[in-house]
Write a protein that holds these residues in place. Sequence first.
Motif, PDB file in Angstrom:
ATOM      1  N   PRO A  92      -5.415   0.574  -8.997  1.00  0.00           N
ATOM      2  CA  PRO A  92      -4.989  -0.228  -7.834  1.00  0.00           C
ATOM      3  C   PRO A  92      -5.996  -1.358  -7.618  1.00  0.00           C
ATOM      4  N   THR A 124      -2.005  -4.276  -5.118  1.00  0.00           N
ATOM      5  CA  THR A 124      -1.596  -2.904  -4.800  1.00  0.00           C
ATOM      6  C   THR A 124      -2.773  -2.140  -4.184  1.00  0.00           C
ATOM      7  N   ILE A 183      -3.920   1.910  -2.351  1.00  0.00           N
ATOM      8  CA  ILE A 183      -3.570   3.321  -2.202  1.00  0.00           C
ATOM      9  C   ILE A 183      -4.430   3.944  -1.105  1.00  0.00           C
ATOM     10  N   CYS A 185       0.828  -1.210   0.000  1.00  0.00           N
ATOM     11  CA  CYS A 185       0.000   0.000   0.000  1.00  0.00           C
ATOM     12  C   CYS A 185       0.863   1.261   0.000  1.00  0.00           C
ATOM     13  N   LEU A 192       2.059   5.010  -6.510  1.00  0.00           N
ATOM     14  CA  LEU A 192       1.242   3.890  -6.977  1.00  0.00           C
ATOM     15  C   LEU A 192       1.709   3.419  -8.344  1.00  0.00           C
TER      16      LEU A 192
END
Length: 210
Positions: A181, A162, A164, A132, A150
């Motif tokens: 993400p 992933t 954010i 993150c 990101l």
Amino acid sequence: MELQLALDLVNITEAKQVVKEVAPYIDIVEIGTPVVINEGLHAVKAIKDEFPSLKVLADLKIMDAGGYEVMKASEAGADIITVLGVSDDTTIKGAVEEARKQNKKIMVDMINVKDIATRAQEIDSLGVDYICVHSGYDHQAAGKNSFEDLATIKRVVKQAKTAIAGGIKLQTLPEVISAQPDLVIVGGGITGSDDKQLVAAQMHRMIKQG
């Protein structure tokens, strides 16, 4: 793409009320670090007991004793537990090993990591579930956001999902979604709204449309 609600500035009673309003529109509810500090892991258990169909993340920001702290969070009902990317590899490995035993997941928070690309690759190889990028409160006050970070982790990470976090609001959500993400984490963008349910529903719709 999933939506995670971050609860940071509430007690257990208020947390339950907020989650009740938005539960149909979120995938994960995060018991934020301030809540854990104020209420302890009881907050994790209380939300998991009340909303068993939601995944609960305990934002412990583990820096040491990874295995032990993941074990305690797991006992409280956490599905996902956070570890800091700046912590030692042995801490992250210990957290991952314990999470595997407990059938839980590990998210590594990259807050304050200096070389995002190199560290994300190292962490990805340790078998974590999420990485993150995170602009914390202090970063946001200084005008920093996570979009560039990101893009970096999306480029180098091969196995982990992933995520954010940090200051995401309805108006900035399209930019976040375009970066693709796996997980979007929203706190005040929902909890600070007059109509939390409406905002959560709008965000949910936008995220599911991708």
